[in-house]
Design a protein around this motif. Structure first.
Motif, mmCIF file in Angstrom:
data_model
loop_
_atom_site.group_PDB
_atom_site.id
_atom_site.type_symbol
_atom_site.label_atom_id
_atom_site.label_comp_id
_atom_site.label_asym_id
_atom_site.label_seq_id
_atom_site.Cartn_x
_atom_site.Cartn_y
_atom_site.Cartn_z
ATOM 1 N N GLN A 46 -2.474 -41.269 -19.014
ATOM 2 C CA GLN A 46 -1.045 -41.006 -19.201
ATOM 3 C C GLN A 46 -0.496 -40.169 -18.042
ATOM 4 O OE1 GLN A 46 -1.086 -39.156 -23.057
ATOM 5 N NE2 GLN A 46 -0.944 -41.103 -24.159
ATOM 6 N N GLU A 47 -1.250 -39.154 -17.621
ATOM 7 C CA GLU A 47 -0.810 -38.335 -16.492
ATOM 8 C C GLU A 47 -0.734 -39.161 -15.217
ATOM 9 O OE1 GLU A 47 -3.502 -35.018 -16.338
ATOM 10 O OE2 GLU A 47 -2.702 -34.125 -18.188
ATOM 11 N N ARG A 55 2.369 -41.886 -11.015
ATOM 12 C CA ARG A 55 2.719 -43.132 -10.299
ATOM 13 C C ARG A 55 4.212 -43.411 -10.430
ATOM 14 N NH1 ARG A 55 -2.443 -46.956 -11.790
ATOM 15 N NH2 ARG A 55 -3.820 -46.089 -10.186
ATOM 16 N N GLN A 56 4.750 -43.169 -11.602
ATOM 17 C CA GLN A 56 6.193 -43.383 -11.788
ATOM 18 C C GLN A 56 6.981 -42.410 -10.917
ATOM 19 O OE1 GLN A 56 6.690 -42.990 -16.014
ATOM 20 N NE2 GLN A 56 6.229 -45.156 -16.408
ATOM 21 N N GLU A 83 10.091 -41.448 -6.078
ATOM 22 C CA GLU A 83 10.312 -40.753 -4.805
ATOM 23 C C GLU A 83 10.378 -41.739 -3.643
ATOM 24 O OE1 GLU A 83 7.418 -37.671 -4.198
ATOM 25 O OE2 GLU A 83 7.954 -36.657 -6.064
ATOM 26 N N GLN A 84 9.511 -42.756 -3.678
ATOM 27 C CA GLN A 84 9.549 -43.758 -2.610
ATOM 28 C C GLN A 84 10.874 -44.514 -2.640
ATOM 29 O OE1 GLN A 84 6.097 -46.204 -3.214
ATOM 30 N NE2 GLN A 84 4.714 -44.802 -2.125
ATOM 31 N N SER A 85 11.294 -44.821 -3.835
ATOM 32 C CA SER A 85 12.561 -45.537 -3.971
ATOM 33 C C SER A 85 13.713 -44.664 -3.480
ATOM 34 C CB SER A 85 12.764 -45.913 -5.432
ATOM 35 O OG SER A 85 14.020 -46.458 -5.630
#
Length: 128
Positions: free
Chosen positions: A100-101, A106-107, A112-114
């Motif tokens: 879950q972490e 990853r989200q 942040e990349q987006s």
């Protein structure tokens, strides 16, 4: 086998450990001999049983110890199994939490990349 002459009485007695177990009184010698022979056979069976008793008692004690040992082993195996089950449940919970972490991280990384890509696209210096 005893004979008491005054009363013409015969006695046949079964004696075990200095105690009279059974006494038969008759006036017939033949009956007394038959009873005496029977008592002799009984005495042999009783002495054989007395002789076997210590061995049987020892065997019984050994079997009881074996049962107690088997029960102790079973209890230890159950405790080990319960501990392993508990550890497995903890491990599964930790793996679930870690997954879950990781998903959250990853989200956040994708977010942040987006955000970085949108910033680069909106930057005046970066336009040609």
């Amino acid at each position: 086998m005893l004979f008491y002459g005054d009363g013409l009485t015969y006695y046949a007695a079964l004696v075990q450990h200095d105690a009279y177990r059974r006494v038969v009184v008759t006036s017939d010698a033949k009956s007394t001999e038959t009873v005496y022979a029977y008592f002799g056979q009984r005495r042999l069976r009783l002495s054989e049983a007395s002789r076997q008793r210590p061995g049987l008692d020892a065997h019984t004690a050994k079997v009881k110890r074996m049962i107690a040992d088997a029960q102790a082993c079973q209890a230890q195996a159950q405790a080990d199994f319960d501990h392993a089950q508990e550890q497995s449940e903890k491990s599964t919970a930790l793996q679930t939490q870690a997954a879950q972490e990781l998903t959250v991280l990853r989200q956040e990384q994708l977010s942040e990349q987006s955000s970085s890509l949108r910033h680069v696209g909106n930057c005046r210096l970066c336009r040609w």
